[in-house]
Design a protein around this motif. Structure first.
Motif, mmCIF file in Angstrom:
data_model
loop_
_atom_site.group_PDB
_atom_site.id
_atom_site.type_symbol
_atom_site.label_atom_id
_atom_site.label_comp_id
_atom_site.label_asym_id
_atom_site.label_seq_id
_atom_site.Cartn_x
_atom_site.Cartn_y
_atom_site.Cartn_z
ATOM 1 N N SER A 618 15.772 -8.816 7.751
ATOM 2 C CA SER A 618 16.537 -10.231 7.580
ATOM 3 C C SER A 618 17.458 -10.557 6.360
ATOM 4 C CB SER A 618 15.709 -11.400 7.798
ATOM 5 O OG SER A 618 14.596 -11.414 6.843
ATOM 6 N N GLU A 619 16.910 -9.575 5.304
ATOM 7 C CA GLU A 619 17.422 -9.609 3.980
ATOM 8 C C GLU A 619 18.733 -8.615 3.720
ATOM 9 O OE1 GLU A 619 14.128 -9.101 1.365
ATOM 10 O OE2 GLU A 619 13.414 -11.124 1.824
ATOM 11 N N LEU A 620 18.758 -7.584 4.711
ATOM 12 C CA LEU A 620 19.970 -6.795 4.695
ATOM 13 C C LEU A 620 21.189 -7.510 5.091
ATOM 14 C CD1 LEU A 620 18.213 -3.501 6.402
ATOM 15 C CD2 LEU A 620 18.440 -4.325 3.864
ATOM 16 N N ASP A 621 22.411 -6.774 4.803
ATOM 17 C CA ASP A 621 23.433 -6.928 5.057
ATOM 18 C C ASP A 621 23.990 -6.881 6.675
ATOM 19 O OD1 ASP A 621 26.053 -8.654 5.150
ATOM 20 O OD2 ASP A 621 26.875 -7.148 3.921
ATOM 21 N N THR A 622 23.128 -7.329 7.597
ATOM 22 C CA THR A 622 23.671 -7.006 8.932
ATOM 23 C C THR A 622 23.237 -7.955 9.505
ATOM 24 O OG1 THR A 622 23.054 -5.353 10.664
ATOM 25 C CG2 THR A 622 21.433 -5.956 9.134
ATOM 26 N N GLU A 623 23.623 -8.009 11.157
ATOM 27 C CA GLU A 623 23.199 -8.931 12.005
ATOM 28 C C GLU A 623 22.398 -8.432 13.062
ATOM 29 O OE1 GLU A 623 26.712 -10.834 13.511
ATOM 30 O OE2 GLU A 623 27.062 -12.049 11.837
ATOM 31 N N LEU A 624 21.887 -7.016 12.834
ATOM 32 C CA LEU A 624 21.313 -6.185 13.882
ATOM 33 C C LEU A 624 19.803 -6.697 13.827
ATOM 34 C CD1 LEU A 624 22.910 -2.779 13.545
ATOM 35 C CD2 LEU A 624 23.497 -4.622 15.030
ATOM 36 N N PHE A 625 19.037 -6.584 14.958
ATOM 37 C CA PHE A 625 17.755 -6.654 14.924
ATOM 38 C C PHE A 625 16.875 -5.554 15.478
ATOM 39 C CE2 PHE A 625 19.090 -8.333 19.011
ATOM 40 C CZ PHE A 625 18.490 -7.817 19.968
ATOM 41 N N ALA A 626 15.941 -5.257 15.543
ATOM 42 C CA ALA A 626 15.077 -4.163 16.071
ATOM 43 C C ALA A 626 13.718 -4.399 16.561
ATOM 44 C CB ALA A 626 14.906 -3.028 14.763
ATOM 45 N N THR A 627 13.347 -3.575 17.554
ATOM 46 C CA THR A 627 12.122 -3.644 18.316
ATOM 47 C C THR A 627 11.253 -2.431 17.333
ATOM 48 O OG1 THR A 627 12.787 -2.036 20.222
ATOM 49 C CG2 THR A 627 13.035 -4.442 20.530
ATOM 50 N N CYS A 628 9.884 -2.688 17.465
ATOM 51 C CA CYS A 628 8.998 -1.674 16.769
ATOM 52 C C CYS A 628 7.679 -1.871 17.269
ATOM 53 C CB CYS A 628 9.293 -2.031 15.219
ATOM 54 S SG CYS A 628 8.421 -0.795 14.224
ATOM 55 N N LEU A 629 6.963 -0.810 17.067
ATOM 56 C CA LEU A 629 5.655 -0.747 17.333
ATOM 57 C C LEU A 629 4.974 0.184 16.455
ATOM 58 C CD1 LEU A 629 3.284 -0.943 19.671
ATOM 59 C CD2 LEU A 629 3.883 1.277 20.500
ATOM 60 N N TYR A 630 3.913 -0.407 15.991
ATOM 61 C CA TYR A 630 3.172 0.140 14.870
ATOM 62 C C TYR A 630 1.581 0.513 15.027
ATOM 63 C CZ TYR A 630 1.094 1.515 10.118
ATOM 64 O OH TYR A 630 0.428 2.226 9.112
ATOM 65 N N LEU A 631 1.127 1.588 15.114
ATOM 66 C CA LEU A 631 -0.330 1.557 15.354
ATOM 67 C C LEU A 631 -1.019 2.386 14.354
ATOM 68 C CD1 LEU A 631 1.062 2.656 18.438
ATOM 69 C CD2 LEU A 631 -1.228 1.771 19.134
ATOM 70 N N GLY A 637 -13.727 7.911 14.508
ATOM 71 C CA GLY A 637 -14.197 7.139 15.345
ATOM 72 C C GLY A 637 -13.395 6.549 16.412
ATOM 73 N N GLY A 638 -12.017 6.904 16.334
ATOM 74 C CA GLY A 638 -11.479 6.280 17.442
ATOM 75 C C GLY A 638 -10.828 4.853 17.251
ATOM 76 N N GLU A 639 -11.026 4.166 16.181
ATOM 77 C CA GLU A 639 -10.581 2.692 16.367
ATOM 78 C C GLU A 639 -9.308 2.876 16.137
ATOM 79 O OE1 GLU A 639 -11.963 -1.029 13.725
ATOM 80 O OE2 GLU A 639 -10.960 0.433 12.471
ATOM 81 N N LEU A 640 -8.546 1.782 16.846
ATOM 82 C CA LEU A 640 -7.190 1.748 17.032
ATOM 83 C C LEU A 640 -6.817 0.234 16.588
ATOM 84 C CD1 LEU A 640 -4.636 3.293 18.330
ATOM 85 C CD2 LEU A 640 -5.097 1.916 20.288
ATOM 86 N N THR A 641 -5.861 0.194 15.719
ATOM 87 C CA THR A 641 -5.133 -1.210 15.523
ATOM 88 C C THR A 641 -3.829 -1.032 15.571
ATOM 89 O OG1 THR A 641 -4.967 -0.662 13.139
ATOM 90 C CG2 THR A 641 -7.056 -1.841 13.556
ATOM 91 N N ALA A 642 -3.104 -2.288 16.308
ATOM 92 C CA ALA A 642 -1.667 -2.072 16.598
ATOM 93 C C ALA A 642 -1.116 -3.452 16.750
ATOM 94 C CB ALA A 642 -1.678 -1.595 17.986
#
Length: 768
Positions: A618-631, A637-642
């Motif tokens: 939002s602070e960048l000089d652009t009107e673009l948005f983005a979708t994102c996924l982070y895990l 142990g296999g613990e997953l946070t997302a």
């Protein structure tokens, strides 16, 4: 082994003989919906006149998830064997190996006919049993289904269709396929019955067995002692009743066939194999430019056309003929065949063609038609396709070899368009013509052959006649073009002027296309440079990733992925998609990737990382948005946070061969509401399970609902997991194979309007 009665096993790769004959249909009115209708497809099938047209109609008008590549139609011949009669997307080896199928064999076409029900073969089965990657359908997550065509308990043949389904075919889709096959079977039975009625009683095939070839159109009692027409069946009784001649031109091979009535209409001697005379040997010289111009227009648009012209008969007599035909397009919109009628209209004052008034005006019209076709070409491949599909048949040429100047050398590009035996022929032509094409370019002057029996004796492989055109644009050498002809010919002054003008138009088109290709390549490389060159080797996991750029226009996008080694021993998995398809989207993607990586490696959890990245955007000089996924994942142990920001949910492939989307509530896309928090989800990835994250370009299809596309992908993943077997999915090679299969269906689409990125992560089972 045949499948059990309660199992829909995946289908066969058995393929066919002719190329698909996809009939062009009148386009809907502007603004009308373009979705395909199964009922419309069935209605059109009931009006087809040949097996090839039936297959083409299924591919052109059937549901969009019938991919076309690797589809075929078999007919039972008089010996009781299944014979490949029409196909699409098959390599030469498949024609040879599966040209005739024994109904008692274990090939899927034979199994479907014996079982009298559909037989489905899934992609992994295909890749194991039919590993040759040159098959048109590839070896990817595409199923093939073989459908028996049975009418009144009598077998007619088998329809084999390649499907974009990546798993079990839903019942509703199976109903559609069975209806299409039934319509094809009834239409073929009707056509073959009419063909049988024209045969002498002792020449008809046995009851219940249909010949895949059938009699040539125009063959009747009066012609019994005359040479047979072409082996291609032209089955319309109305043609014979009206006294018209029927013709077919294969635009891929360049071959033309007439029935006996066509020879009669034009007053030409019947050829033993039904091959038609060359266009310039048939049409009156004054009418030839008009015919070529009209043909170029028809080839460029597809569909129906009518041309009137004079033909030269023996003894110097002239007859007026009307040619009514249809240019049939394949599933990619390229002309592959022309079929139609020739009628003697000598009783009319003039043929019903739009006459230009003079040969000079007609040649101008031909050049305009070729210019329009080339003006629509964007890439070098588009230009080559236009030359192959439109210029070659319009000029009556047997072949065209197109070379481009690359660092001072001439390199052939024609082979990117042709396939199969045509490629071999072009290679031979390129070898034969290399010196003369270089000489023509060096002299900046076209070269034309003249009839010479002595030359033919010296080099029997050389074309009967040819023209070599230097391609020069803006004072720069672009390339060279060889146009060959099957029959000897003398090039008049007007012909030489026409070909020289065509060379100028072609050179300008190629120069523009090469510039576009260069810019697109640089833009794509810029985007690739912002993505990881390789994935890091991390303990306890296997991973694979793919990125495919858009193929439409200059569209470069903002898709990205990342695999991070986090300070606490956890693993970070990121995938995102910036709105837009331009250089700005790519630049924003690079900034977001760097920012998110910094926040993640500082130890923030996925929800906090996305919140900070959203504020950054939002602070960048652009009107673009983005979708994102982070895990993040703990390999031990296999613990997953997302957390996710408007992005497609990740997919978990379980050890039980199930593919399900993770329950992961999301927030708005990055940059839309920088103060909005993102929910954090805690889950667990069991040993032996796999995660798939992807951008929407992987599943989005303009002809299909998005949710249905996702379900097809999930079904394909389950199919893969079942057939890969426990423990095999985690192998690095197996994971790479799965990544290839996921992207294969995307690469076979006509166009790719969006970028595609995916990342697979497998948690290894602990060693015993």
């Amino acid at each position: 082994m045949p499948p059990s009665e309660d199992e829909n096993r995946p289908a066969d790769r058995t393929q066919a003989a002719d190329r698909p004959r996809t009939p062009d249909r009148t386009p809907p009115p502007l603004g009308a919906p373009t979705t395909r209708s199964a009922m419309r497809c069935v209605r059109l099938l009931l009006g087809c006149t040949s097996a090839a047209e039936l297959l083409g109609t299924v591919l052109a008008e059937g549901p969009g998830w019938i991919t076309g590549e690797g589809s075929a139609l078999y007919l039972l011949d008089s010996t009781g064997m299944l014979r490949l009669t029409a196909s699409h997307g098959l390599p030469e080896w498949a024609h040879e190996r599966y040209g005739v199928v024994d109904p008692d064999s274990e090939l899927p076409a034979a199994i479907a006919l014996r079982l009298r029900r559909p037989y489905l073969l899934g992609p992994e089965h295909i890749s194991v049993d039919y590993p040759n990657r040159n098959a048109g359908m590839g070896t990817g997550m595409i199923a093939v289904i073989t459908l028996p065509m049975v009418v009144d308990e009598r077998p007619v043949g088998v329809l084999a269709l390649a499907l974009a389904h990546r798993g079990t075919v839903p019942r509703r889709d199976l109903d559609v396929l069975e209806t299409i096959a039934e319509a094809c079977g009834h239409r073929l039975s009707h056509l073959l019955d009419h063909a049988d009625a024209r045969l002498p009683r002792d020449a008809r095939p046995p009851h219940g067995v249909r010949s895949s070839e059938g009699p040539a159109a125009g063959t009747d009692g009066a012609d019994a002692g005359r040479p047979a027409g072409p082996a291609h069946p032209l089955l319309s009784l109305a043609v014979r009743a009206a006294g018209h001649g029927a013709f077919e031109r294969d635009l891929v091979t360049g071959e033309s066939y007439w029935d006996i009535a066509a020879f009669r209409v034009t007053g030409r001697p019947v050829s033993p194999d039904g091959s038609a005379p060359e266009l310039d040997r048939l049409v009156h010289p004054e009418d030839l430019p008009d015919v070529q111009a009209a043909l170029a227009e028809a080839l460029a648009t597809g569909g129906h056309y009518r041309i009137g012209y004079r033909v030269l008969r023996r003894g110097g007599r002239v007859a007026r003929v009307e040619e009514s035909g249809e240019v049939m397009l394949d599933v990619h919109g390229r002309p592959v065949r022309i079929a139609g009628l020739l009628a003697d209209v000598g009783h009319r004052e003039r043929p019903p063609a739009q006459e230009s008034g003079s040969p000079a005006a007609a040649r101008t019209a031909l050049l305009l038609a070729l210019t329009r076709a080339l003006s629509r070409a964007v890439t070098v491949r588009d230009v080559t396709t236009a030359v192959t599909d439109i210029a070659r048949p319009a000029l009556g040429a047997a072949g065209i070899v197109l070379d481009l100047v690359d660092e001072g050398r001439l390199l052939p590009v024609s082979h990117t368009v042709y396939g199969g035996p045509r490629r071999t022929e072009l290679t031979r032509l390129a070898d034969l013509s290399a010196d003369v094409m270089q000489r023509s370019l060096t002299r900046s002057a076209p070269l034309f052959s003249e009839p010479s029996a002595a030359r033919a004796r010296r080099d029997p492989l050389a074309p009967a006649a040819w023209a070599v055109l230097p391609l020069v644009a803006s004072g720069q050498q672009v390339g060279s073009c060889l146009i060959t002809f099957a029959a000897e010919r003398a090039f008049s002054r007007e012909d030489r002027t026409l070909y020289s003008a065509f060379a100028g138009i072609l050179a300008q088109s190629l120069e523009r296309a090469r510039l576009y290709d260069t810019h697109h390549h640089r833009a794509t490389e810029l985007q690739r440079a912002m993505l990881p060159r390789t994935l890091p080797r991390l303990p306890g996991i296997a991973s694979a990733a793919r990125y495919l750029p858009s193929t439409e226009g200059m569209q470069i996008g903002g898709d990205w992925y990342d695999l991070l080694r986090l300070p606490d021993g956890r693993i970070g998995l990121v995938i995102g998609d910036v709105q837009g398809h331009n250089a700005e989207a790519t630049a924003v993607m690079g900034q977001l990737r760097s920012g998110l990586r910094a926040y993640a490696t500082d130890g923030h959890d996925p929800a906090a990382t996305l919140a900070r990245t959203s504020r950054l955007l939002s602070e960048l000089d652009t009107e673009l948005f983005a979708t994102c996924l982070y895990l993040t994942l703990d390999p031990a142990g296999g613990e997953l946070t997302a957390a996710r920001a408007g992005h497609p949910a990740p997919v978990r492939i379980t050890t039980g061969a199930r593919a399900v989307e993770l329950e992961l509530p999301g927030g708005p896309p990055l940059g839309v509401d920088p103060e909005q928090p993102y929910p954090l989800v805690v889950d667990r990835l069991a040993a032996g399970e796999t995660l798939l994250v992807y951008t929407d370009g992987l599943v989005e299809d303009r002809e299909e609902d998005y949710d249905e596309s996702v379900q097809r992908m999930l079904g394909g993943l389950e199919l893969w997991a079942r057939q890969a077997g426990p423990g095999r999915l985690g192998a690095a090679a197996s994971l790479e194979r799965l990544a290839d299969l996921l992207t294969l269906n995307v690469t076979e689409r006509r166009s790719r309007p969006d970028d595609v990125a995916l990342l697979l992560l497998h948690r290894m089972s602990p060693l015993p």
